[in-house]
Design an enzyme around this catalytic site. Sequence first.
Site, short mmCIF file in Angstrom:
data_model
loop_
_atom_site.label_atom_id
_atom_site.label_comp_id
_atom_site.label_asym_id
_atom_site.label_seq_id
_atom_site.Cartn_x
_atom_site.Cartn_y
_atom_site.Cartn_z
N GLY A 175 0.56 -0.94 -0.32
CA GLY A 175 0.34 0.01 -0.05
C GLY A 175 0.82 1.68 -0.10
O GLY A 175 1.80 1.51 1.03
N SER A 176 0.37 1.75 -0.87
CA SER A 176 1.09 3.44 -1.09
C SER A 176 0.32 4.27 -1.84
O SER A 176 -0.95 4.15 -2.19
CB SER A 176 2.94 3.05 -1.14
OG SER A 176 3.38 4.64 -1.18
#
Length: 218
Positions: free
Chosen positions: A187-188
């Site tokens: 996640g980013s």
Amino acid sequence: MTIHKEGFKSIAIATLIFAFLNILSFFFISASAPIVSWIILVVTLGLLLFIISFFRIPNRQMTFGDSQVICPADGKVVVIEEITDEEYFNGKRLQVSIFMSPANVHVNRNPVSGEVVYSKYHKGKYLVAWHPKSSTENERHSVVIRQKNTEILVKQIAGALAKRIINYLKPGMQVKQNEELGFIKFGSRVDVLLPVGTQVNVQIGQMVKGGQTVLAVL
């Protein structure tokens, strides 16, 4: 669908943990508390399947075009704004940011074909990926691809969960549109910096697919 090479180690570790916990559960819990043993099985299996799905590479019909900038990542468009870039251009650019949740495909792709003229890793913080300062203060890796007279910066940004950015590009490399640029674990977000005045083809809140959705037209 295939599994990305960056996931082999993580999946192997997750599989060992899954097996270890359920073996212990079978020998020490199942006889006296079978419901608890089943809950452990279901929860750990769900986590294992999530880890496997995180590293998936779905079969996808890619979009190509010399005048088109293709989305480098799956996710949701969270920023479209004019900013002043102080890392490479030292001037105004049009920034488009894509937030990737843990459920998204996390392979990153080249938005255009061309020559890599800049590639640099920056240590930093781990603010949540939608924080306004994450683009400049978080751990990140920036690359610039030059296509003819146009330069496009792609910035991989770590978030609160993502603490490992992988980037495959080095200055001097000739790259092709939609080939793998890198990978961010868990996640980013990815920022794309375009010349001011570029025609943006997406909207805030739009869900996009890497290698497929047209981000902008040069």
